[in-house]
Design a protein around this motif. Structure first.
Motif, short mmCIF file in Angstrom:
data_model
loop_
_atom_site.label_atom_id
_atom_site.label_comp_id
_atom_site.label_asym_id
_atom_site.label_seq_id
_atom_site.Cartn_x
_atom_site.Cartn_y
_atom_site.Cartn_z
N VAL A 164 36.52 -11.73 -25.22
CA VAL A 164 37.44 -13.02 -25.47
C VAL A 164 38.61 -12.50 -24.87
O VAL A 164 39.52 -13.02 -24.00
CB VAL A 164 37.70 -13.06 -26.84
N PHE A 165 39.00 -11.29 -24.79
CA PHE A 165 40.53 -10.72 -24.52
C PHE A 165 40.52 -9.77 -23.28
O PHE A 165 41.49 -9.82 -22.80
CB PHE A 165 41.14 -9.81 -25.72
N ARG A 166 39.25 -9.68 -22.78
CA ARG A 166 39.47 -8.69 -21.44
C ARG A 166 39.96 -9.45 -20.25
O ARG A 166 40.12 -8.93 -19.25
CB ARG A 166 38.14 -7.95 -21.22
N GLY A 167 39.59 -10.80 -20.21
CA GLY A 167 39.95 -11.51 -19.02
C GLY A 167 39.24 -10.95 -18.03
O GLY A 167 38.01 -11.27 -17.89
N ASP A 168 39.94 -10.68 -16.80
CA ASP A 168 39.06 -10.37 -15.70
C ASP A 168 38.81 -8.67 -15.40
O ASP A 168 38.24 -8.16 -14.44
CB ASP A 168 39.84 -10.60 -14.50
#
Length: 90
Positions: free
Chosen positions: A29-33
């Motif tokens: 969810v939080f890692r983005g790219d």
């Protein structure tokens, strides 16, 4: 991991049972790219050792979700819970 351990030491009951979150998956969810971020769920000591060894070589965030027994607490916490429970009876 499914319970409020501190609360269970004071007064055990079904209200202390909580749904487990999939903490290791929060990285997705939080890692983005940032595709190097990973989450790992460990249940055994061997899995924990492996995850910690992996963390020394991993480039990026490595979130380690450690699953503990619901009764995994210190004797001090158990003693404190008994005192609080006794005080609540008054």
């Amino acid at each position: 991991n499914g319970v409020y351990t501190i609360e269970r030491q004071i007064h055990d009951g079904p209200y202390n049972q909580i749904p487990n979150w999939k903490y290791a998956q929060l990285v997705e969810v939080f890692r983005g790219d940032n595709t190097t971020a990973q989450g790992v769920k460990v249940v055994t000591n061997e899995e924990l050792v492996s995850a910690l060894e992996k963390s020394t070589h991993h480039q990026g965030v490595l979130l380690v979700e450690c699953c503990l027994s619901p009764d995994d607490c210190t004797s001090n916490l158990r003693a404190w819970g008994a005192k609080v429970a006794a005080a609540n009876v008054r």
